[in-house]
Design a protein around this motif. Structure first.
Motif, mmCIF file in Angstrom:
data_model
loop_
_atom_site.group_PDB
_atom_site.id
_atom_site.type_symbol
_atom_site.label_atom_id
_atom_site.label_comp_id
_atom_site.label_asym_id
_atom_site.label_seq_id
_atom_site.Cartn_x
_atom_site.Cartn_y
_atom_site.Cartn_z
ATOM 1 N N LYS A 207 21.334 -66.270 -35.448
ATOM 2 C CA LYS A 207 20.031 -66.714 -34.966
ATOM 3 C C LYS A 207 19.294 -65.550 -34.343
ATOM 4 O O LYS A 207 18.088 -65.380 -34.527
ATOM 5 C CB LYS A 207 20.191 -67.835 -33.936
ATOM 6 C CG LYS A 207 18.859 -68.333 -33.405
ATOM 7 C CD LYS A 207 18.990 -69.508 -32.464
ATOM 8 C CE LYS A 207 17.596 -69.990 -32.044
ATOM 9 N NZ LYS A 207 17.657 -71.143 -31.139
ATOM 10 N N ASN A 227 14.715 -60.097 -31.072
ATOM 11 C CA ASN A 227 14.845 -60.851 -29.819
ATOM 12 C C ASN A 227 13.603 -60.564 -28.983
ATOM 13 O O ASN A 227 13.633 -59.752 -28.062
ATOM 14 C CB ASN A 227 16.118 -60.436 -29.064
ATOM 15 C CG ASN A 227 16.438 -61.367 -27.916
ATOM 16 O OD1 ASN A 227 15.906 -62.470 -27.812
ATOM 17 N ND2 ASN A 227 17.325 -60.925 -27.033
ATOM 18 N N GLY A 446 17.426 -74.708 -22.103
ATOM 19 C CA GLY A 446 17.826 -73.417 -21.546
ATOM 20 C C GLY A 446 17.271 -73.136 -20.176
ATOM 21 O O GLY A 446 17.208 -71.975 -19.761
ATOM 22 N N ASP A 463 12.183 -69.732 -26.233
ATOM 23 C CA ASP A 463 12.335 -70.363 -27.540
ATOM 24 C C ASP A 463 12.731 -71.815 -27.299
ATOM 25 O O ASP A 463 13.857 -72.089 -26.861
ATOM 26 C CB ASP A 463 13.407 -69.643 -28.358
ATOM 27 C CG ASP A 463 13.510 -70.170 -29.786
ATOM 28 O OD1 ASP A 463 12.970 -71.265 -30.055
ATOM 29 O OD2 ASP A 463 14.129 -69.500 -30.635
ATOM 30 N N ASP A 466 16.184 -73.144 -28.377
ATOM 31 C CA ASP A 466 17.421 -72.621 -27.807
ATOM 32 C C ASP A 466 18.224 -73.713 -27.118
ATOM 33 O O ASP A 466 17.663 -74.561 -26.409
ATOM 34 C CB ASP A 466 17.115 -71.536 -26.763
ATOM 35 C CG ASP A 466 16.872 -70.181 -27.390
ATOM 36 O OD1 ASP A 466 17.197 -70.011 -28.568
ATOM 37 O OD2 ASP A 466 16.356 -69.291 -26.681
ATOM 38 N N GLN A 470 22.484 -70.442 -26.046
ATOM 39 C CA GLN A 470 21.699 -69.477 -26.813
ATOM 40 C C GLN A 470 20.676 -68.766 -25.934
ATOM 41 O O GLN A 470 20.446 -67.569 -26.091
ATOM 42 C CB GLN A 470 21.009 -70.189 -27.977
ATOM 43 C CG GLN A 470 21.962 -70.623 -29.071
ATOM 44 C CD GLN A 470 21.328 -71.558 -30.080
ATOM 45 O OE1 GLN A 470 20.243 -72.100 -29.839
ATOM 46 N NE2 GLN A 470 21.996 -71.778 -31.197
ATOM 47 N N ALA A 471 20.075 -69.497 -25.005
ATOM 48 C CA ALA A 471 19.133 -68.869 -24.092
ATOM 49 C C ALA A 471 19.833 -67.822 -23.242
ATOM 50 O O ALA A 471 19.312 -66.722 -23.024
ATOM 51 C CB ALA A 471 18.476 -69.927 -23.208
ATOM 52 N N ARG A 474 20.803 -64.749 -25.477
ATOM 53 C CA ARG A 474 19.654 -63.875 -25.756
ATOM 54 C C ARG A 474 19.301 -63.047 -24.529
ATOM 55 O O ARG A 474 18.940 -61.878 -24.642
ATOM 56 C CB ARG A 474 18.451 -64.706 -26.191
ATOM 57 C CG ARG A 474 18.639 -65.374 -27.547
ATOM 58 C CD ARG A 474 17.304 -65.724 -28.202
ATOM 59 N NE ARG A 474 16.496 -66.594 -27.377
ATOM 60 C CZ ARG A 474 15.299 -66.258 -26.884
ATOM 61 N NH1 ARG A 474 14.807 -65.068 -27.111
ATOM 62 N NH2 ARG A 474 14.613 -67.122 -26.166
#
Length: 788
Positions: A207, A227, A446, A463, A466, A470-471, A474
């Protein structure tokens, strides 16, 4: 002794704690002795299991196995592409990557008799444990296999000798008949003596990737933004500017105010912190503005910023919410407005209680940390004298307001005050711990990571797709964070249901104690996973033990024993022939006596030939479900109790050890701890989602390790080091999405590090979800086929 007589039983600690063992006092249990009691040494049924009614036969090895009691529901067909581009399609089931041919094969796990015979709650096939030792070693050790080495200091007792002598005689006769030209017990090494490799390669898209060339352009992401980073704002978009005393402030665009009044240099403001729990209605907000007006005038500034009025643009609301940290950094001071909540059911009536309620919100935490250093925080209570606010020193805020995690929060305050500078890793670790203890009304999944973004230098853009992980991933990629994710994947959770963001390690290590082992994060997966590059890896052989190649130094004793054994049968035949002739009768008698002595000594000579320490041996990871004492494990692989195999001292949270009279650290049987013995007993009936007991046999280190996991880890990935040992991540494999999932983390000595080969990118998940299942009779066995 029958297998039923050797069945094990665990005894829980009695009402007197460690003072009782079942009905017997603990004083009768020797140091390091297992709490799992047996009537003599464990005797496994082995191939006698083929006569069990539940044993099924097949052509491929292992030829005999038992079907699971549970099966996964067939929710759809799945596809897998292996490292050789072969495709497999079929129903969801438990599989592993074979180190022999690289295919995804059905997982078959060897299990001790107690578990094999009581096959409840399993979704994978099980097979029984086979003795794979060379025939001659088994013959040589057969006279001793009824001796219980846990008694009498490891020596045979007087009760053992009659049967020992009888078995010795039988063994001597058999050895003499077959030993004249024996096949060697040694075998050729495999993989150059290294552990079995893991033929795996992740070929999917991440991702978020570190390199722009690896991004999926078809998803609409700009190729120059793997990113994307959010820009910081130098000043607020809007402020509430003061007017004449008694008149409400006017909300203006800051850029327009600067253009109109040409007074950019004197633009100062107070940041007004509050919680919507205490100020909700229009009347509440009117009072909030009165408090803010007074706070700004008391501070001698011309404006104030308050969230309910200074983010009026709906199109910019999402970005403005996550840029509040920049607004705080630019403020002249921080003022907190508190009041009694409208729906007060907890009796929040004092200023301290109101302030503590305010401090439990996630977004208020960074507001205090980022407040101007060296200045007291002013607390305005609704209905009180606004000219005399409560003053709270910033360095005392944690003790007064954040009582639940005051010791951790105080470190963060000291960092931003410049009194105690934390590393990037320490800052993120401690801040994440505090933020996840606080309440929030979720706007995005997130949110906790987005709140954390305000405390670090680089902030990725928000995002909405997310997940919480994932948040955070990143954010970690954007800031480096001292390889935080690489360290986090090496943590063994104390609780199997522990969330990913909890850094409580079962080994009591801190995140900064773990050093990544030449690995790096290449990207973040579409699901809650990371793509790790540079791991060393080794497969685990679960379906059976196998003969182990080894190297021993030659000695004159072994050479003499070998010639004597080889010549024993020949001399006996020669003696028989010489006895037939009168003129050679004397020589025949002498040779017959000599050969009979050799026959009687043959078990001892054979043990001498193969006893002794290994200088080098084939490295294998063998696994089985359940617990066996280390003597039984050694008998199944090497033919007898030879003293080579030992329990690990600190490789697993279940490992146990003690100091001997020389001050040396020696490994104990883990079940010498009654708590571990109880876990072993409980795991015999574990079902999906519950912790099971497994044993990992490492022939490289010649050790056995007892550990807990929800599923049998099909491979181990070496990803970090800590405390002078390597951390290896035991992973199960979800072939439907080519993801390795962390099941356990063990510690391995460094001297066999080079025996593991490196693999490329590995997609690793923190927690594997449970696929729906049901009784096998209802859902049926999984089916599939190789597509190409």
């Amino acid at each position: 002794m029958s297998s039923k007589e050797a069945q094990s039983s665990a005894y829980e600690v009695g009402p007197y704690g460690s003072g009782y063992h079942g009905d017997a006092p603990v004083s009768t249990i020797q140091h390091g002795q297992s709490y799992i009691q047996r009537a003599g040494p464990l005797q496994l049924k082995g191939y006698r299991h083929i006569f069990d009614p539940w044993t099924t036969a097949k052509w491929a090895f292992p030829n005999f196995y038992r079907k699971p009691s549970l099966g996964y529901q067939k929710l759809g067909q799945h596809r897998h592409c292996d490292v050789f581009d072969r495709e497999w399609a079929g129903d969801y089931d438990d599989r592993y990557i074979s180190s022999w041919d690289g295919k995804v094969s059905k997982l078959v796990v060897q299990a001790v008799d107690d578990i094999y015979d009581n096959n409840t709650g399993s979704t994978h096939r099980r097979t029984f444990i086979r003795n794979v030792a060379p025939l001659y070693l088994r013959l040589a050790n057969w006279p001793f296999n009824h001796v219980d080495y846990s008694k009498n200091g490891g020596k045979p007792t007087s009760d053992d000798y009659p049967l020992l002598c009888l078995k010795w005689f039988v063994t001597s006769c058999i050895i003499s008949l077959v030993i004249s030209s024996p096949s060697p017990a040694e075998i050729a090494p495999r993989n150059g003596g290294n552990y079995d490799p893991v033929p795996y390669q992740y070929i999917g898209y991440p991702k978020v990737a570190r390199n722009v060339l690896e991004m999926d352009g078809s998803r609409g992401r700009a190729p120059h933004q793997p990113n994307p980073v959010a820009e910081r704002i130098l000043r607020p978009r809007y402020l509430c500017f003061l007017r004449e005393q008694g008149e409400p402030a006017i909300i203006m665009d800051v850029e327009e105010w600067i253009t109109q009044y040409k007074s950019e240099r004197n633009l100062t403001y107070v940041f007004i912190a509050y919680t919507a729990e205490q100020f909700q209605s229009s009347e509440d907000l009117r009072v909030l503005h009165q408090i803010a007006d007074a706070a700004a005038r008391n501070a001698g500034v011309m404006a104030y910023w308050v969230g309910c009025s200074c983010m009026p643009d709906p199109d910019q609301l999402q970005e403005d919410v996550y840029r509040i940290c920049d607004v705080i950094r630019g403020a002249q001071s921080l003022a907190i407005a508190v009041g009694r909540p409208p729906n007060d059911v907890r009796g929040i009536s004092t200023a301290d209680l109101m302030l503590q309620q305010w401090g439990r919100r996630i977004w208020t935490f960074p507001e205090v940390l980022l407040a101007p250093a060296g200045k007291e925080i002013k607390v305005y209570m609704r209905g009180s004298d606004l000219l005399n606010p409560i003053l709270v020193a910033k360095n005392q805020f944690a003790a007064k307001v954040w009582k639940d995690d005051a010791h951790v929060a105080r470190q963060l305050i000291d960092h931003y005050e410049g009194n105690l500078i934390l590393s990037q890793l320490e800052l993120v670790t401690l801040a994440l711990e505090c933020l996840h203890k606080r309440d929030t009304t979720q706007y995005l999944r997130g949110d906790h990571s987005y709140a954390l973004m305000g405390l670090v230098r680089i902030r990725p853009k928000i995002d909405p797709t997310d997940t919480a992980f994932q948040a955070f991933a990143r954010l970690s990629l954007a800031n480096g964070s001292d390889q935080l994710l690489e360290r986090l994947i090496c943590v063994l959770p104390k609780d199997p249901h522990q969330p990913w963001h909890s850094m409580n390690d079962a080994y009591e290590a801190k995140l900064w104690d773990i050093l990544p082992q030449d690995v790096g994060i290449a990207g973040v997966g579409e699901d809650d996973s990371i793509i790790l590059d540079g791991c060393r890896a080794a497969n685990v052989r679960w379906k059976s033990f196998t003969p182990v190649a080894y190297t021993r130094r030659a000695s004159w004793k072994r050479i003499i024993a070998q010639y004597m054994l080889r010549m024993g049968g020949v001399v006996f035949l020669l003696a028989i022939i010489l006895l037939l002739f009168p003129f050679t009768l004397v020589i025949g008698v002498i040779l017959l006596i000599y050969s009979l002595i050799l026959m009687g000594l043959s078990p001892w000579l054979l043990r001498m030939l193969y006893l002794g320490k290994f200088w080098e041996q084939q490295c294998w990871f063998f696994g089985f479900e359940g617990y066996m004492d280390v003597d039984t494990i050694e008998r199944q692989i090497f033919g007898g109790r030879l003293g080579r195999m030992k329990w690990t001292t600190n490789a697993s949270p279940l490992s146990r050890h003690h100091r001997n009279e020389h001050g040396e650290c020696l490994g104990d049987d883990p079940t010498s701890d009654p708590a571990v013995a109880a876990l072993v007993e409980k795991a015999k009936t574990a079902g999906p989602g519950e912790q099971r007991i497994f044993t990992l046999v490492d022939t490289g280190n010649m050790t056995a390790t007892l550990f807990q996991a929800e599923r049998p880890p099909v491979c181990f990935l070496m990803a970090g080091s800590e405390g002078g040992m390597k951390r290896i991540i035991g992973c199960s494999y979800d072939w439907t999405n080519a993801t390795m999932y962390r099941e356990t983390v063990l510690r391995l000595g460094t001297h066999f590090e080079d025996k593991m080969s490196r693999i490329g990118r590995v997609k690793i998940g923190f927690k594997r979800s449970q696929h729906p299942f049901g009784p096998l009779a209802q859902v049926g066995e999984a089916t599939g086929q190789e597509m190409k």
